[in-house]
Design an enzyme around this catalytic site. Sequence first.
Site, PDB file in Angstrom:
ATOM      1  N   CYS A 145     -46.100 -46.846   4.976  1.00 22.57           N
ATOM      2  CA  CYS A 145     -46.129 -47.167   3.282  1.00 22.57           C
ATOM      3  C   CYS A 145     -48.071 -46.305   3.163  1.00 22.57           C
ATOM      4  O   CYS A 145     -48.559 -45.874   4.147  1.00 22.57           O
ATOM      5  CB  CYS A 145     -46.752 -48.306   3.129  1.00 22.57           C
ATOM      6  SG  CYS A 145     -45.613 -49.545   3.488  1.00 22.57           S
TER       7      CYS A 145
ATOM      8  N   ARG B 270     -46.021 -39.173   4.810  1.00 27.03           N
ATOM      9  CA  ARG B 270     -46.016 -40.822   5.633  1.00 27.03           C
ATOM     10  C   ARG B 270     -44.407 -41.047   5.908  1.00 27.03           C
ATOM     11  O   ARG B 270     -44.119 -41.381   6.618  1.00 27.03           O
ATOM     12  CB  ARG B 270     -47.324 -41.475   4.724  1.00 27.03           C
ATOM     13  CG  ARG B 270     -48.752 -41.058   5.645  1.00 27.03           C
ATOM     14  CD  ARG B 270     -49.529 -42.314   4.468  1.00 27.03           C
ATOM     15  NE  ARG B 270     -49.654 -43.609   4.691  1.00 27.03           N
ATOM     16  CZ  ARG B 270     -50.080 -43.308   6.018  1.00 27.03           C
ATOM     17  NH1 ARG B 270     -51.017 -42.674   6.314  1.00 27.03           N
ATOM     18  NH2 ARG B 270     -50.407 -45.006   6.159  1.00 27.03           N
TER      19      ARG B 270
ATOM     20  N   TRP C 243     -42.716 -47.460   2.351  1.00 25.56           N
ATOM     21  CA  TRP C 243     -41.732 -47.316   3.904  1.00 25.56           C
ATOM     22  C   TRP C 243     -41.306 -48.659   4.522  1.00 25.56           C
ATOM     23  O   TRP C 243     -42.153 -49.833   4.409  1.00 25.56           O
ATOM     24  CB  TRP C 243     -42.455 -46.725   5.151  1.00 25.56           C
ATOM     25  CG  TRP C 243     -41.284 -46.326   6.400  1.00 25.56           C
ATOM     26  CD1 TRP C 243     -40.860 -44.793   6.000  1.00 25.56           C
ATOM     27  CD2 TRP C 243     -41.126 -46.935   7.474  1.00 25.56           C
ATOM     28  NE1 TRP C 243     -40.255 -44.915   6.939  1.00 25.56           N
ATOM     29  CE2 TRP C 243     -40.534 -46.161   7.795  1.00 25.56           C
ATOM     30  CE3 TRP C 243     -41.373 -48.443   7.769  1.00 25.56           C
ATOM     31  CZ2 TRP C 243     -39.757 -46.424   8.775  1.00 25.56           C
ATOM     32  CZ3 TRP C 243     -41.380 -48.352   8.882  1.00 25.56           C
ATOM     33  CH2 TRP C 243     -40.199 -47.446  10.365  1.00 25.56           C
TER      34      TRP C 243
ATOM     35  N   ASN D 225     -50.319 -52.139   3.317  1.00 30.06           N
ATOM     36  CA  ASN D 225     -49.767 -50.943   3.936  1.00 30.06           C
ATOM     37  C   ASN D 225     -50.091 -51.683   5.005  1.00 30.06           C
ATOM     38  O   ASN D 225     -51.098 -52.988   5.513  1.00 30.06           O
ATOM     39  CB  ASN D 225     -50.643 -50.340   3.721  1.00 30.06           C
ATOM     40  CG  ASN D 225     -49.932 -48.944   5.233  1.00 30.06           C
ATOM     41  OD1 ASN D 225     -48.701 -49.511   5.273  1.00 30.06           O
ATOM     42  ND2 ASN D 225     -50.628 -47.939   5.115  1.00 30.06           N
ATOM     43  N   GLY D 226     -48.589 -52.506   5.336  1.00 27.14           N
ATOM     44  CA  GLY D 226     -49.175 -53.385   7.425  1.00 27.14           C
ATOM     45  C   GLY D 226     -48.036 -54.715   6.744  1.00 27.14           C
ATOM     46  O   GLY D 226     -47.069 -53.876   6.560  1.00 27.14           O
TER      47      GLY D 226
ATOM     48  N   GLU E  57     -45.677 -32.341  30.405  1.00 30.07           N
ATOM     49  CA  GLU E  57     -46.112 -31.821  29.880  1.00 30.07           C
ATOM     50  C   GLU E  57     -47.602 -31.641  29.270  1.00 30.07           C
ATOM     51  O   GLU E  57     -48.007 -30.695  28.747  1.00 30.07           O
ATOM     52  CB  GLU E  57     -46.355 -33.448  28.983  1.00 30.07           C
ATOM     53  CG  GLU E  57     -47.150 -33.283  28.137  1.00 30.07           C
ATOM     54  CD  GLU E  57     -46.008 -32.531  27.172  1.00 30.07           C
ATOM     55  OE1 GLU E  57     -44.717 -31.931  27.197  1.00 30.07           O
ATOM     56  OE2 GLU E  57     -46.667 -32.176  25.541  1.00 30.07           O
TER      57      GLU E  57
ATOM     58  N   LYS F  33     -48.516 -27.902  27.579  1.00 25.14           N
ATOM     59  CA  LYS F  33     -49.569 -27.986  26.994  1.00 25.14           C
ATOM     60  C   LYS F  33     -50.969 -26.597  27.248  1.00 25.14           C
ATOM     61  O   LYS F  33     -51.262 -26.306  26.535  1.00 25.14           O
ATOM     62  CB  LYS F  33     -50.400 -29.605  26.457  1.00 25.14           C
ATOM     63  CG  LYS F  33     -49.950 -30.023  26.192  1.00 25.14           C
ATOM     64  CD  LYS F  33     -49.638 -30.255  24.899  1.00 25.14           C
ATOM     65  CE  LYS F  33     -48.342 -29.376  24.393  1.00 25.14           C
ATOM     66  NZ  LYS F  33     -47.716 -30.542  24.532  1.00 25.14           N
TER      67      LYS F  33
ATOM     68  N   GLU G 281     -49.358 -23.259  26.597  1.00 21.56           N
ATOM     69  CA  GLU G 281     -48.703 -22.821  25.226  1.00 21.56           C
ATOM     70  C   GLU G 281     -49.850 -22.375  24.567  1.00 21.56           C
ATOM     71  O   GLU G 281     -50.010 -21.518  23.873  1.00 21.56           O
ATOM     72  CB  GLU G 281     -48.718 -24.022  24.469  1.00 21.56           C
ATOM     73  CG  GLU G 281     -46.999 -24.521  24.385  1.00 21.56           C
ATOM     74  CD  GLU G 281     -46.750 -25.932  23.575  1.00 21.56           C
ATOM     75  OE1 GLU G 281     -46.464 -25.637  22.389  1.00 21.56           O
ATOM     76  OE2 GLU G 281     -47.205 -27.237  24.177  1.00 21.56           O
TER      77      GLU G 281
ATOM     78  N   HIS H 187     -42.233 -27.815  49.490  1.00 20.05           N
ATOM     79  CA  HIS H 187     -40.381 -27.082  50.359  1.00 20.05           C
ATOM     80  C   HIS H 187     -40.811 -26.170  49.371  1.00 20.05           C
ATOM     81  O   HIS H 187     -39.921 -25.625  48.764  1.00 20.05           O
ATOM     82  CB  HIS H 187     -39.531 -27.551  49.085  1.00 20.05           C
ATOM     83  CG  HIS H 187     -39.924 -29.565  49.751  1.00 20.05           C
ATOM     84  ND1 HIS H 187     -39.218 -29.594  51.635  1.00 20.05           N
ATOM     85  CD2 HIS H 187     -39.819 -30.341  50.077  1.00 20.05           C
ATOM     86  CE1 HIS H 187     -39.031 -30.595  51.874  1.00 20.05           C
ATOM     87  NE2 HIS H 187     -39.587 -31.110  50.513  1.00 20.05           N
TER      88      HIS H 187
ATOM     89  N   LYS I  34     -43.309 -24.053  14.632  1.00 18.36           N
ATOM     90  CA  LYS I  34     -43.944 -25.545  15.026  1.00 18.36           C
ATOM     91  C   LYS I  34     -42.194 -26.224  15.492  1.00 18.36           C
ATOM     92  O   LYS I  34     -42.095 -27.358  16.035  1.00 18.36           O
ATOM     93  CB  LYS I  34     -44.367 -26.015  13.711  1.00 18.36           C
ATOM     94  CG  LYS I  34     -44.475 -27.898  13.845  1.00 18.36           C
ATOM     95  CD  LYS I  34     -45.589 -28.005  15.543  1.00 18.36           C
ATOM     96  CE  LYS I  34     -45.579 -29.443  15.210  1.00 18.36           C
ATOM     97  NZ  LYS I  34     -46.406 -29.810  16.777  1.00 18.36           N
TER      98      LYS I  34
HETATM   99  O1  M6R Z   1     -39.404 -30.707  17.224  1.00 14.69           O
HETATM  100  P1  M6R Z   1     -38.899 -31.051  18.205  1.00 14.69           P
HETATM  101  O2  M6R Z   1     -38.741 -31.859  19.213  1.00 14.69           O
HETATM  102  O3  M6R Z   1     -37.097 -31.198  18.547  1.00 14.69           O
HETATM  103  O4  M6R Z   1     -39.254 -29.689  19.202  1.00 14.69           O
HETATM  104  C1  M6R Z   1     -38.707 -29.361  20.736  1.00 14.69           C
HETATM  105  C2  M6R Z   1     -40.263 -28.053  21.308  1.00 14.69           C
HETATM  106  O5  M6R Z   1     -39.694 -27.366  20.801  1.00 14.69           O
HETATM  107  C3  M6R Z   1     -41.247 -28.804  21.039  1.00 14.69           C
HETATM  108  O6  M6R Z   1     -41.787 -30.161  21.453  1.00 14.69           O
HETATM  109  C4  M6R Z   1     -42.484 -28.032  21.933  1.00 14.69           C
HETATM  110  O7  M6R Z   1     -42.295 -27.697  23.104  1.00 14.69           O
HETATM  111  C5  M6R Z   1     -43.579 -28.097  21.376  1.00 14.69           C
HETATM  112  N1  M6R Z   1     -44.767 -27.469  20.965  1.00 14.69           N
HETATM  113  C6  M6R Z   1     -44.275 -28.475  22.797  1.00 14.69           C
HETATM  114  O8  M6R Z   1     -45.917 -28.484  22.873  1.00 14.69           O
END
Ligand code: M6R
Length: 603
Positions: free
Chosen positions: A2, A27, A75, A99-100, A479, A483, A486, A502, A598
Amino acid sequence: MCGIVGYIGKKEKKTFLLNGLKELEYRGYDSAGIAVLHQNEINYFKAAGKLENLVNKTKDFSSNGFGLGIAHTRWATHGKPTEINAHPHWGAFSLVIHNGIIENYMEIKKELQEDGVEFVSQTDTEIIVHLFEKFIALDFEPHVAFEKTIQSLHGAYAILLISKVAPDTIFFAKNAVPLILGRNSESELFFGSSDAPLIGFAQEVSYLEDGTYGWASEKEIALFHHDEKIKPNFKPLNSSKIYAQKDGYRFFMEKEIYEQSSVVSETLMGRIKDDVVFLEELKDYDFNTIDEIKICACGTSYHAALTASYLIERLAKIRCSVEIASEFRYKEPLLDTKTLFLVISQSGETADTLEALKMAKKAGLKTLSVCNVDNSSIVRVSDATILTRAGIEKGVASTKAFATQVLTLWLLALYVAKAKNTLEEAHYEAEIKALRAIPTVLKVDERVHEKLHRLSKRYLHGHGFFFIGRDIFFPLALEGALKLKEISYLHAEGYPSGEMKHGPIALADSNLFTIALMPRTLLYEKTKSNVEELSARDATILAISPQEFELADDFIKTKVYTHPMCEFFEMMVITQLLALEVSIRLGNDVDMPRNLAKSVTVE
Ligand code: M6R
């Protein structure tokens, strides 16, 4: 989630309110409404669906001259997304937006019904306005009536209430849900769920604390924390949209790391009832007829999927396999209709994930998605969706989306565990307790951030990084490495600690940086032996652990928790901050790293 907007002043209220709601559209919502109190007359409008519907309904309405306005995007949590359930909710002479979730609304509703109050909506919100009017009928002053109303509520809320009994005042309250109060030199006052609707109007804002309530008019702002009167802490609001959207952080990614604590509260909201995980989205799924859960995703979402596979097998005792969507599509997979096909995506538009989902659907599998963007392609194609409610993520490097995905998947594992009765009561209770602790675990410790800033200068070169961990800390290692690579453009890999010997250990020397995830609650001794093997070959070790580790070249001490997921989330924040600080030192564009987008809508 919301969204709330409020205004006190002389300008055209409708325009400010509708534009404000537009700013909060990100949101997510399924209905909207506004109310204006002007010359002791209240006008309100509500509409299901998109804001356009509300805009059409209000096109002949205007409200110049002094008055109050409140507006809301809803929402749905309690009750369907209909016009009746949209906010504001009204009594005889007052209106409220909220909201909540009011946890004790059923109790209050019953009492009010016994007093003869008739309810028109299915929402928890409606009790607020009736309770307020009940106290007015008992001859309490409006301020006292509001105070008593707020004291009766348990749960999470941001509330704005207007009433003909105080036609120049907006009553407000805030607990565990964001609410911001703004003002300017023209004596106008503003409310918002975030800065966004206030930018360009308010010169100063006060981010209200949990447990605060009060009332505001042109003449006064009265603010209370629990029962004590306090002063609002106003800070200047930058008039640049981009700056203000970053809330003063240097990058969106940094802001998104810091907001994880509050964002996951939204993920959890309404999903634990009476200490049991409740996912309304899954009510049509019979988990006793499902033999396997197969998860498909890309990138960070794939790492969330891998984490989930440990949780699902361990807690729900269902076989769980995970595939990278781009691989799955072309491997001619054998699919069984007793398999639940689960896809995970922040954007809901990733081409490979979407196509994998379509393949599974075509093969007759029941499908489910965990997604952040409502109405995205993946949401529309799947049989059901559990939304992660992370809000818009602007940084290309995913942070809060990952946190909310993992949390949602953990909820899913516990939901299935309950449905299949696979956990002892005490174990289930411990899981719920840990789930509830995650918003606190995710609060960034500024001292740790500062330490990572200092350490980061030693990690700007070298011939590579290995992030290592075991069990759920292996996907976290993947992950962490993603990060870093990237946004720093340095080579980094995630590896299971036990797998280093290994092959990869051949790379070990002082220019190989190992980021060792060493939780206390899962396989500590085994991970420690693996890290010792690397240290013996002169690798540089940055250990992240609650236990001192004397072979570490650098050490980040984490808190002592009894549940691995608490350790997981704390270490997740540390790896995110490390990547951020390295990238900033290298002078990279943190939010928009080279070559990346993105949303990846091509295969
Ligand atoms: O929108 P999605 O979660 O499907 O996207 C998948 C990947 O493209 C996304 O997670 C990408 O690896 C990120 N930029 C990682 O930080």
